[in-house]
Design an enzyme around this catalytic site. Sequence first.
Site, PDB file in Angstrom:
ATOM      1  N   TYR A 142       0.996  -1.270   0.233  1.00 59.16           N
ATOM      2  CA  TYR A 142      -0.087  -0.482  -0.903  1.00 59.16           C
ATOM      3  C   TYR A 142       1.108   0.905  -0.235  1.00 59.16           C
ATOM      4  O   TYR A 142       0.788   2.811  -0.694  1.00 59.16           O
ATOM      5  CB  TYR A 142      -1.088   0.281   1.503  1.00 59.16           C
ATOM      6  CG  TYR A 142      -1.536  -0.775   0.845  1.00 59.16           C
ATOM      7  CD1 TYR A 142      -2.033  -1.773   0.588  1.00 59.16           C
ATOM      8  CD2 TYR A 142      -3.739   0.105   1.494  1.00 59.16           C
ATOM      9  CE1 TYR A 142      -3.047  -2.768   0.877  1.00 59.16           C
ATOM     10  CE2 TYR A 142      -4.413  -1.187   1.485  1.00 59.16           C
ATOM     11  CZ  TYR A 142      -5.181  -1.990   1.317  1.00 59.16           C
ATOM     12  OH  TYR A 142      -5.950  -2.503   1.308  1.00 59.16           O
ATOM     13  N   LYS A 188       3.908 -15.355   1.580  1.00 60.06           N
ATOM     14  CA  LYS A 188       3.690 -15.970   0.490  1.00 60.06           C
ATOM     15  C   LYS A 188       4.928 -16.206   0.076  1.00 60.06           C
ATOM     16  O   LYS A 188       5.810 -15.800  -0.918  1.00 60.06           O
ATOM     17  CB  LYS A 188       3.133 -14.856  -1.186  1.00 60.06           C
ATOM     18  CG  LYS A 188       3.005 -15.563  -2.494  1.00 60.06           C
ATOM     19  CD  LYS A 188       1.936 -16.740  -2.297  1.00 60.06           C
ATOM     20  CE  LYS A 188       2.380 -17.827  -3.986  1.00 60.06           C
ATOM     21  NZ  LYS A 188       1.268 -18.842  -3.566  1.00 60.06           N
ATOM     22  N   ASP A 220      -2.137 -18.399  -0.419  1.00 63.13           N
ATOM     23  CA  ASP A 220      -3.495 -19.522  -1.181  1.00 63.13           C
ATOM     24  C   ASP A 220      -3.997 -20.474   0.181  1.00 63.13           C
ATOM     25  O   ASP A 220      -5.113 -20.282  -0.330  1.00 63.13           O
ATOM     26  CB  ASP A 220      -3.068 -19.754  -2.963  1.00 63.13           C
ATOM     27  CG  ASP A 220      -1.844 -20.102  -2.451  1.00 63.13           C
ATOM     28  OD1 ASP A 220      -0.995 -20.056  -0.931  1.00 63.13           O
ATOM     29  OD2 ASP A 220      -0.976 -20.825  -2.683  1.00 63.13           O
ATOM     30  N   ASP A 244      -6.105  -6.633   3.937  1.00 62.62           N
ATOM     31  CA  ASP A 244      -7.182  -6.640   3.326  1.00 62.62           C
ATOM     32  C   ASP A 244      -7.751  -7.688   2.910  1.00 62.62           C
ATOM     33  O   ASP A 244      -8.931  -7.833   3.665  1.00 62.62           O
ATOM     34  CB  ASP A 244      -6.931  -5.885   2.694  1.00 62.62           C
ATOM     35  CG  ASP A 244      -7.696  -4.690   1.621  1.00 62.62           C
ATOM     36  OD1 ASP A 244      -8.775  -4.799   2.612  1.00 62.62           O
ATOM     37  OD2 ASP A 244      -8.012  -4.652   0.810  1.00 62.62           O
ATOM     38  N   ASP A 248     -11.992  -9.367   4.337  1.00 64.29           N
ATOM     39  CA  ASP A 248     -13.429  -9.403   4.354  1.00 64.29           C
ATOM     40  C   ASP A 248     -14.006 -11.043   3.891  1.00 64.29           C
ATOM     41  O   ASP A 248     -14.644 -11.009   3.963  1.00 64.29           O
ATOM     42  CB  ASP A 248     -13.201  -8.374   1.951  1.00 64.29           C
ATOM     43  CG  ASP A 248     -13.520  -7.315   2.268  1.00 64.29           C
ATOM     44  OD1 ASP A 248     -13.778  -6.662   3.058  1.00 64.29           O
ATOM     45  OD2 ASP A 248     -14.334  -6.720   1.202  1.00 64.29           O
TER      46      ASP A 248
HETATM   47  C1  IPM Z   1     -10.616  -1.701   4.371  1.00 64.10           C
HETATM   48  C2  IPM Z   1     -10.450  -0.747   2.801  1.00 64.10           C
HETATM   49  C3  IPM Z   1      -9.440   0.071   2.560  1.00 64.10           C
HETATM   50  C4  IPM Z   1      -8.420  -0.616   2.650  1.00 64.10           C
HETATM   51  C5  IPM Z   1      -9.875   0.918   1.470  1.00 64.10           C
HETATM   52  C6  IPM Z   1     -10.686   1.478   1.785  1.00 64.10           C
HETATM   53  C7  IPM Z   1      -8.587   1.759   1.318  1.00 64.10           C
HETATM   54  O1  IPM Z   1     -10.554  -2.220   1.617  1.00 64.10           O
HETATM   55  O2  IPM Z   1     -10.440  -0.703   4.987  1.00 64.10           O
HETATM   56  O3  IPM Z   1     -10.224  -2.923   4.374  1.00 64.10           O
HETATM   57  O4  IPM Z   1      -7.744  -0.955   2.201  1.00 64.10           O
HETATM   58  O5  IPM Z   1      -7.348  -0.783   3.601  1.00 64.10           O
HETATM   59 MG    MG Z   2     -10.553  -3.766   2.897  1.00 62.39          MG
END
Ligand code: IPM
Ligand code: MG
Length: 356
Positions: A142, A188, A220, A244, A248
């Site tokens: 990032y 990885k 993975d 990240d 999710d």
């Molecule tokens: C998160 C989000 C952020 C990230 C974005 C909005 C920049 O997806 O907090 O997980 O990638 O960290």
């Molecule tokens: Mg995110």
Amino acid sequence: MKTYDIAVIGGDGIGVEIVREAIKSLDAAAKKEGFGLLYKEYLMGGAAIDATGEPLPKETLKGAKSADAVLFGAIGGTKWDNLPRNLRPETGLLALRKGLDAFANLRPVKVFDELIDASALKSEVVRGVDLLVVRELVGGIYFGEPRGRDKDRGWNTMAYNEAEIDRIGRVAFEAAMKRNKKVCSVDKANVLDVSQLWRDVVTNVAKEYPQVELTHMYIDNAAMQLVNNPRQFDVILTGNLFGDILSDEASMIGGSIGLLPSSSRGAKGGIFEPIHGSAPDIAGKGIANPLATILSAAMLCEFALQEIGAARRIENAVKKALALGYRTPDIAKFGALRQANTTEMGDIVAKLIAEG
Ligand code: IPM
Ligand code: MG
């Protein structure tokens, strides 16, 4: 009466709606516990771009730095999607994280029994899941240099140094000591040099925590294991990008991304935000699930203010609201006895705190 300063950044889309609801819970819990909260609102993301031309205005960073904690909703939206990277809403959030040195992003994943059928996975796979993703938040790909974009080429750099890995590693092991004493470090290392260093440094940190069992897993495989057998995990330690993605994915274990809170701890205070985004598709409709933000407010009380009693009150009220059958549309198919919109869910949780 002890009074804390909270910087409030609603942001864009549903961000503003859900933060409003979390404040109701904070106020109710503060009243019960006998402390005060002073809120100051700041702009960030698309809203800030529209008002000032910058995704992170200076006043916002200054206010966030001086506050005891930052409560944040979400940013981004189609309106700002075509702006160059340094002017995108997301750049504001990244700069805030960096500016506060909020390097340790904790994303707990718990399954509420009431919502067990809301999970995309079978209930016997997800029942009892209780894991914590510890994501490094101010380094990795990032932020790595060089990065750039030409007409026909784009590039980023995934880089970590020893000190950066060491400090996030310690957060993971300290967390594991208070939990089930297992750390799974995800990388990885079969392909990336940066991951080989990651693995070496984490292995070294582990020597100081002999009670904690350390395993390593490739990203993975981890993505697969997380849906195949999520109960095997206690603390998952990983870098910015992998964390990240995994967080999710992990949100689906609990049934809705609208349920997962997070805390990003830095030198002082920290940023407390739901893991989900600004959901432009449902923004303004008043149907967003505020529970992830309300649970983030509980983390704020616990980690930034050390008001553990308030944190427990908020968490218990969320559990109770779910047990009573209150459901926002994202989880409405599962055990809903009472449909709730964003405001109604916020009101009921605050009411349960007040009555508790
Ligand atoms: C998160 C989000 C952020 C990230 C974005 C909005 C920049 O997806 O907090 O997980 O990638 O960290
Ligand atoms: Mg995110």
